[in-house]
Motif scaffolding. Structure first.
Motif, PDB file in Angstrom:
ATOM      1  N   ALA A   9       0.804  -1.233   0.000  1.00 44.51           N
ATOM      2  CA  ALA A   9       0.000   0.000   0.000  1.00 44.51           C
ATOM      3  C   ALA A   9       0.830   1.273   0.000  1.00 44.51           C
ATOM      4  O   ALA A   9       0.298   2.355  -0.254  1.00 44.51           O
ATOM      5  CB  ALA A   9      -0.920  -0.016   1.216  1.00 44.51           C
ATOM      6  N   THR A  10       2.123   1.174   0.290  1.00 39.51           N
ATOM      7  CA  THR A  10       2.954   2.380   0.344  1.00 39.51           C
ATOM      8  C   THR A  10       3.844   2.507  -0.889  1.00 39.51           C
ATOM      9  O   THR A  10       4.634   3.439  -1.001  1.00 39.51           O
ATOM     10  CB  THR A  10       3.839   2.361   1.609  1.00 39.51           C
ATOM     11  OG1 THR A  10       4.571   1.113   1.613  1.00 39.51           O
ATOM     12  CG2 THR A  10       3.003   2.454   2.855  1.00 39.51           C
ATOM     13  N   GLN A 175       3.095   0.223 -17.968  1.00 39.61           N
ATOM     14  CA  GLN A 175       4.410   0.579 -18.511  1.00 39.61           C
ATOM     15  C   GLN A 175       5.128   1.364 -17.410  1.00 39.61           C
ATOM     16  O   GLN A 175       4.619   1.451 -16.295  1.00 39.61           O
ATOM     17  CB  GLN A 175       4.153   1.378 -19.800  1.00 39.61           C
ATOM     18  CG  GLN A 175       5.280   2.154 -20.398  1.00 39.61           C
ATOM     19  CD  GLN A 175       6.355   1.264 -21.019  1.00 39.61           C
ATOM     20  OE1 GLN A 175       6.919   0.419 -20.347  1.00 39.61           O
ATOM     21  NE2 GLN A 175       6.648   1.494 -22.268  1.00 39.61           N
ATOM     22  N   PHE A 185      11.543   0.758  -5.227  1.00 37.86           N
ATOM     23  CA  PHE A 185      12.538   0.126  -6.087  1.00 37.86           C
ATOM     24  C   PHE A 185      12.641   0.731  -7.486  1.00 37.86           C
ATOM     25  O   PHE A 185      13.686   0.653  -8.105  1.00 37.86           O
ATOM     26  CB  PHE A 185      12.239  -1.369  -6.216  1.00 37.86           C
ATOM     27  CG  PHE A 185      12.373  -2.099  -4.915  1.00 37.86           C
ATOM     28  CD1 PHE A 185      13.608  -2.191  -4.294  1.00 37.86           C
ATOM     29  CD2 PHE A 185      11.276  -2.681  -4.314  1.00 37.86           C
ATOM     30  CE1 PHE A 185      13.745  -2.862  -3.098  1.00 37.86           C
ATOM     31  CE2 PHE A 185      11.404  -3.358  -3.113  1.00 37.86           C
ATOM     32  CZ  PHE A 185      12.634  -3.444  -2.501  1.00 37.86           C
TER      33      PHE A 185
END
Ligand SMILES: NC(=O)c1ccc[n+]([C@@H]2O[C@H](COP(=O)([O-])OP(=O)(O)OC[C@H]3O[C@@H](n4cnc5c(N)ncnc54)[C@H](OP(=O)(O)O)[C@@H]3O)[C@@H](O)[C@H]2O)c1
Length: 414
Positions: A9-10, A175, A185
């Motif tokens: 959720a973050t 995309q 990340f």
């Protein structure tokens, strides 16, 4: 009235899904999950700190008071090794579904929406057939490396089948996502905003495109995290969308040749008159370049014979070229000094710089092939969502500034 669980959720996709669920009056209860950060409190929201890497048994305990009829699975753990990524991300989904069985939530589950992406078509391995369609061949078996999206999709389809398809699933393929998250990340907008703002504040105020000339002149799609969230909510409730995967992009096809001057103008930077002085395989002025030949065959080879281009692509590998390697750029003394000056003036967090995903930016801007997907499948079922890509970037930079992740343009002046 539907209720939801959002894992991850973050993260960049999960955070937008949570925002949209909270704003939509028909969604009455949202349970969010992650390990470290928490979403902003809201009366409709309950947060659970859960490690999806724990066993199904441990998760059953954590989930015993949680109930919902829709799951948005946006959790993701990056691993450099593809087999490890498949193992870790596959296990997180598998154990979570098993825990839902133990708690009994599965009995009320209507649909699980899983967020994947364009690795579905192997764009991380090289040039794919364009535009990409949901019906395109999966790259499984020799010579293709493991792909955690395939692992997760097999797990999902098998689990629903085992439950006699009493619940359904949808998989999304966004995309490169334009959105807001902290220390995640893959974050294009944060890395790009840092590159643009520091470049604009350096003495020559120049904003050279760090990627390849091919990419600058080529065509791509992008996905606004907000539009993707709207899509997830639509796909959750659209009866015809069940048990299938969908491309999710903004709906325009854009190019850096159009976006880059707008980026420069936003930050008050100058476009160099000769953006690629060394052509498409050299460095920009005295900066260090990065040039990588990708190790696997191009995904396009699956289609090469069919489209009459067998000899042209067989045995060939795609190349990623950055005329300015942004990972090295971010370590240059004048760049670090300028970042520190701006960081202190704007009260920014050093983590923003340290966790900036330069490697991801290198890949996205350095690709020497386009990435264009078809939105026809979702449109044929009634999806009409659209977002102008530059507007998505501009709004996201503004949001990142509001969150104190990026400096404001006014803070870049000496
Ligand atoms: N970002 C992009 O540009 C992009 C583009 C195309 C496709 N995708 C795909 O979108 C999907 C979602 O990725 P994302 O980019 O939204 O991820 P992200 O921004 O990196 O966020 C990951 C989320 O997962 C949570 N998480 C990670 N490990 C966890 C664990 N062990 N237990 C519980 N929660 C955990 C994180 O929170 P904690 O760390 O606090 O637990 C965070 O909320 C992935 O399949 C990704 O490949 C992303």
């Amino acid at each position: 009235m539907p209720t939801a669980i959002v894992t991850g959720a973050t993260g960049i996709t999960g955070r937008a899904v949570v925002d949209h669920l909270l704003k939509a009056p028909e969604w009455t209860k949202v349970t969010t999950m992650s390990r470290s950060q928490q979403p902003t409190p809201n009366p409709k929201l309950k947060h659970a700190t859960i490690d999806l890497q724990s066993s199904a048994h441990t998760m059953t305990e954590d989930l015993k008071d949680v109930d919902a009829d829709y799951v948005f699975f946006c959790a993701y753990l990056a691993r450099d090794d593809e087999s490890e990524a498949a193992k870790v991300n596959g296990a997180m989904l598998q154990n979570f579904i098993e825990a839902l069985h133990h708690t009994g939530t599965i009995k009320h589950l209507k649909r699980l929406i899983l967020v994947n992406g364009l690795k579905q078509y192997g764009v991380h391995l090289g040039r794919a057939k364009q535009p990409m369609h949901e019906t395109d061949t999966w790259l499984e078996g020799d010579p293709w490396p493991p792909n955690f999206y395939y692992t997760q999709q097999h797990i999902l389809a098998d689990a629903a089948k085992k439950d006699d398809n009493k619940w359904s699933w949808v998989v999304t393929y966004p995309q490169d996502v334009i959105g807001v998250a902290k220390a995640n990340f893959m974050n294009l907008a944060t890395a790009l905003g840092l590159y643009a703002s520091i470049s604009a504040a350096l003495p020559d105020h120049e904003l050279p495109f760090p990627g390849s000339k091919t990419n600058y002149l080529g065509f791509n799609n992008w996905t606004s995290a907000n539009l993707h969230a709207e899509f997830c909510l639509w796909a959750a409730l659209e009866p015809k969308a069940g048990n299938q995967g969908f491309n999710v992009v903004n709906g325009d096809t854009e190019s850096w040749q159009n976006l880059w001057p707008q980026l420069a103008a936003r930050y008050g930077a100058k476009i160099p008159p000769n953006m690629f002085p060394g052509g498409d395989d050299e460095s920009y002025k005295d900066y260090e370049a990065a040039h990588t030949e990708l190790p696997t065959p191009m995904p396009l080879t699956e289609y090469a014979e069919k489209i009459g281009l067998k000899d042209e692509f067989e045995g060939k590998h795609s190349v990623i070229h950055q005329q300015i390697d942004t990972t090295k750029w971010a370590k240059r003394p004048e760049v670090v000094k300028k970042w520190e000056e701006i960081r202190d003036k704007a009260g920014l967090d050093q983590q923003t710089w340290e966790k900036a995903t330069w490697g991801f930016l290198t890949f996205l801007l350095g690709r020497k092939f386009s990435c264009v997907v078809s939105m026809s499948k979702a449109r044929s079922l009634g999806w009409t969502g659209y977002k102008d890509t530059w507007t998505a970037f501009d709004e996201t930079f503004a949001e990142l500034e509001k969150e104190g992740i990026l400096p404001k343009v006014s803070q870049l002046k000496d």
